[in-house]
Scaffold this motif. Sequence first.
Motif, PDB file in Angstrom:
ATOM      1  N   SER A  96       0.706  -1.145  -0.010  1.00 22.39           N
ATOM      2  CA  SER A  96      -0.116   0.088   0.063  1.00 22.39           C
ATOM      3  C   SER A  96       0.834   1.099   0.075  1.00 22.39           C
ATOM      4  O   SER A  96       2.031   1.196   0.436  1.00 22.39           O
ATOM      5  N   PRO A  97       0.253   2.463  -0.548  1.00 22.48           N
ATOM      6  CA  PRO A  97       1.016   3.665  -0.263  1.00 22.48           C
ATOM      7  C   PRO A  97       1.503   4.129   0.997  1.00 22.48           C
ATOM      8  O   PRO A  97       2.658   4.658   1.144  1.00 22.48           O
ATOM      9  N   GLU A  98       0.828   3.663   2.081  1.00 25.83           N
ATOM     10  CA  GLU A  98       1.241   4.148   3.351  1.00 25.83           C
ATOM     11  C   GLU A  98       2.475   3.262   3.777  1.00 25.83           C
ATOM     12  O   GLU A  98       3.270   3.685   4.344  1.00 25.83           O
ATOM     13  N   GLU A  99       2.411   2.068   3.413  1.00 26.36           N
ATOM     14  CA  GLU A  99       3.538   1.172   3.702  1.00 26.36           C
ATOM     15  C   GLU A  99       4.858   1.551   2.706  1.00 26.36           C
ATOM     16  O   GLU A  99       6.128   1.527   3.550  1.00 26.36           O
ATOM     17  N   LEU A 100       4.526   2.109   1.686  1.00 20.77           N
ATOM     18  CA  LEU A 100       5.877   2.458   0.915  1.00 20.77           C
ATOM     19  C   LEU A 100       6.160   3.884   1.498  1.00 20.77           C
ATOM     20  O   LEU A 100       7.619   3.936   1.714  1.00 20.77           O
ATOM     21  N   LYS A 101       5.299   4.751   2.059  1.00 15.83           N
ATOM     22  CA  LYS A 101       5.743   5.844   2.777  1.00 15.83           C
ATOM     23  C   LYS A 101       6.454   5.581   3.963  1.00 15.83           C
ATOM     24  O   LYS A 101       7.434   6.317   4.434  1.00 15.83           O
ATOM     25  N   ASN A 102       6.008   4.685   4.664  1.00 17.83           N
ATOM     26  CA  ASN A 102       6.720   4.150   6.047  1.00 17.83           C
ATOM     27  C   ASN A 102       8.140   3.679   5.924  1.00 17.83           C
ATOM     28  O   ASN A 102       9.033   3.755   6.630  1.00 17.83           O
ATOM     29  N   TYR A 103       8.178   2.990   4.702  1.00 16.13           N
ATOM     30  CA  TYR A 103       9.502   2.560   4.368  1.00 16.13           C
ATOM     31  C   TYR A 103      10.320   2.988   3.243  1.00 16.13           C
ATOM     32  O   TYR A 103      10.534   2.455   2.419  1.00 16.13           O
ATOM     33  N   PRO A 104      10.835   4.468   3.222  1.00 17.77           N
ATOM     34  CA  PRO A 104      11.434   4.716   2.008  1.00 17.77           C
ATOM     35  C   PRO A 104      12.698   4.399   1.462  1.00 17.77           C
ATOM     36  O   PRO A 104      12.908   4.383   0.381  1.00 17.77           O
ATOM     37  N   ASP A 105      13.401   3.963   2.506  1.00 18.47           N
ATOM     38  CA  ASP A 105      14.812   3.517   2.092  1.00 18.47           C
ATOM     39  C   ASP A 105      14.681   2.038   1.450  1.00 18.47           C
ATOM     40  O   ASP A 105      15.569   1.189   1.157  1.00 18.47           O
ATOM     41  N   GLY A 181     -14.237  -0.263  -3.706  1.00 17.01           N
ATOM     42  CA  GLY A 181     -13.360   0.782  -4.291  1.00 17.01           C
ATOM     43  C   GLY A 181     -12.250   1.122  -3.272  1.00 17.01           C
ATOM     44  O   GLY A 181     -11.533   2.261  -3.757  1.00 17.01           O
ATOM     45  N   ASP A 182     -11.975   0.751  -2.017  1.00 22.39           N
ATOM     46  CA  ASP A 182     -11.107   1.271  -1.157  1.00 22.39           C
ATOM     47  C   ASP A 182     -10.497   0.417  -0.506  1.00 22.39           C
ATOM     48  O   ASP A 182     -11.374  -0.568   0.306  1.00 22.39           O
ATOM     49  N   GLU A 183      -9.082  -0.121  -0.390  1.00 22.12           N
ATOM     50  CA  GLU A 183      -8.529  -1.079   0.151  1.00 22.12           C
ATOM     51  C   GLU A 183      -8.726  -0.934   1.468  1.00 22.12           C
ATOM     52  O   GLU A 183      -8.849  -2.261   2.354  1.00 22.12           O
ATOM     53  N   ASN A 184      -8.789   0.226   2.100  1.00 26.75           N
ATOM     54  CA  ASN A 184      -8.737   0.593   3.584  1.00 26.75           C
ATOM     55  C   ASN A 184     -10.180   0.814   4.084  1.00 26.75           C
ATOM     56  O   ASN A 184     -10.318   1.346   5.002  1.00 26.75           O
ATOM     57  N   ALA A 185     -11.317   0.449   3.413  1.00 27.13           N
ATOM     58  CA  ALA A 185     -12.701   0.616   3.740  1.00 27.13           C
ATOM     59  C   ALA A 185     -13.009   0.224   5.091  1.00 27.13           C
ATOM     60  O   ALA A 185     -12.723  -0.905   5.295  1.00 27.13           O
ATOM     61  N   VAL A 186     -13.686   0.879   5.684  1.00 26.09           N
ATOM     62  CA  VAL A 186     -14.334   0.407   6.809  1.00 26.09           C
ATOM     63  C   VAL A 186     -15.555  -0.253   6.854  1.00 26.09           C
ATOM     64  O   VAL A 186     -16.381   0.353   6.259  1.00 26.09           O
ATOM     65  N   ALA A 187     -15.945  -1.343   7.449  1.00 23.43           N
ATOM     66  CA  ALA A 187     -17.065  -2.186   7.067  1.00 23.43           C
ATOM     67  C   ALA A 187     -17.923  -1.795   8.355  1.00 23.43           C
ATOM     68  O   ALA A 187     -17.859  -2.724   9.547  1.00 23.43           O
ATOM     69  N   LEU A 188     -18.559  -0.917   8.311  1.00 25.05           N
ATOM     70  CA  LEU A 188     -19.528  -0.310   9.543  1.00 25.05           C
ATOM     71  C   LEU A 188     -20.656  -1.773   9.750  1.00 25.05           C
ATOM     72  O   LEU A 188     -21.095  -1.624  11.309  1.00 25.05           O
TER      73      LEU A 188
END
Lengths: 291, 299
Positions: A96-105, A181-188
Amino acid sequence: MQKPVRVCGNIFFGMFAIHLVIGIWLAGCSREKPAEEIIRISGSTTVLPIVAKTAERFTELNQNVKITVSPGGSGVGIRSVAAGLATIGMVSREISPEELKNYPDVDFVRHPIARDAVACAISSEVYEAGLNKLSKGQIRAIYSGEIENWRAVGGPDQEILCIDKESHRGTRHVFMGFIFGDENAVALGADLVTGSNNEEQSKIALSDTAIGMLSIPWLNQEVRGVGIEVDGVVIEPSIENVRKGVYPISRDLLLITRGEPTGTVLEYIQFVLSAEGQRVVEESGYVAIGS
Amino acid sequence: MLQSVLEPLAKFFFLAAFLISIGLVATIMLFLIMGSLPVFEQEGWEFFTQTTWDAERGYGALPMIYGTILVTFLAVCFAFPLGLGSAIISSEVLRGRLRLMIKAVMEILAGVPGVIYGLLGITFLTTAVKNVFGLIDGNTILAAGIILGVMILPTVMTLSDDALKSVPRAYREQALALGLGRSETIFYAVLPNAIKGIVGAVLLGVSRAMGETIAVMLVIGSIDRLPQPIYNIFSSAQTITSKLGREAAEALGMASQWSALLGLGLVLFMMVMAITLIGDIAVAPSEVARISRTEDSKG
């Protein structure tokens, strides 16, 4: 000094001395290179059956290599590779984009080894009552809490037990990506959260009114996959439909490494991609990559 | 001659042991505080009032804190009457070898690891709860409360038994001499004098229940939400420990989520610390005062 006090004191100092000795010994211990090479693989429980079987075969052919395989989910696989705790990560989704951002190196390299699909799985009692298909909109309504009874989608008059997964799981990312349409969707509308494919499978099997998300090889008599209705066409969650590329909730199963793999690690990945490895893929219930 | 070497050496060892012990506790606290600063900066007090748990909408610990409190409360409701009742029997009624046997069994049970209770929970309890109450699923606050109650029952019982036994025989004899019956003796002469020890027993059980992870994680449903309505124990929920159990492995390295989990850890740490402090101060203020007085007089 009284005898008991003397003994007490001696025991105390004795223990302290032992602690000191152990401490010095551990500090002085050098990390010796073991005679055999160890490859640590961790991550997705969807990819695990393939890796477990190919690893067993690979270590039979290469006696000086030891491979350890541990579950934990795609998120754990990615994190372990980034932190250097594992050489290979098993991942059943894209990073995911967040994971890529968390591990930039970290230079993640992805190696697709199979194709798999995520089925919308329901308890066999509901399936056998006639409910064999669901549309994307209906599944979405169930997971967002708008629909709470099977009656509303053509099933028996029972409350739906909506089973969700831990948020880092690859199976969930792929399922939610299709449904919301959103990998991180919240399932209410979720009633329960489970972890691995095995856990979800048992929960759906134990219940008689559950809906969940499962990788196709985990479907069985108790846990049935509904056909997905898209534009009036019902697509069954079968291996054939994944091979043909028509099943809508499909994904690549990946091995990931930090940088390009070399040496034994490269040999192992090539083994998984070889004819023998891909035969294991097919036998495990997935689709060989490139077919 | 040996004495003059041993004396300062002994002092050194004892001081070292003390500093290492204190240092470990301080390190844990420091680790939790430093690690959770980011999430507190980001959320502020809303960390304690929100119910969401993701990077976009913010991290809120309210469902977890409420879950921990409610589950622990249920556990005490279950363990306290049963534990105290059993303790009264074992300390006032049972004699000799039978009492020793029961006591030994209780002490062993008090040491059973939590994960065993978790296995029992998922095998029997969740299906039982589901069938008895006609729910769609048995992974509920009630199941977690029951399993924790069973887990802390031996602890509460064995410590209450100690508390009751430590009431001097003279009290019982005087009560009987005054004409009180057996049960009156127990309730009016013995029990009031054992209250401090019994409350201590319950508080110890509470700390254990609050910290239990696997047993709760397997039976509570692991869903981050407040029950609807708020007292609905038939709802699936989340406690601090079950949240940490589910997410710790994959959140390490994911900055904001990891900080939020450490924040949860800090909250739990504080709650258990508060319980322990209440136990020390409120339960035995005379003890604390007496000890500090005698220390001062020793100098």
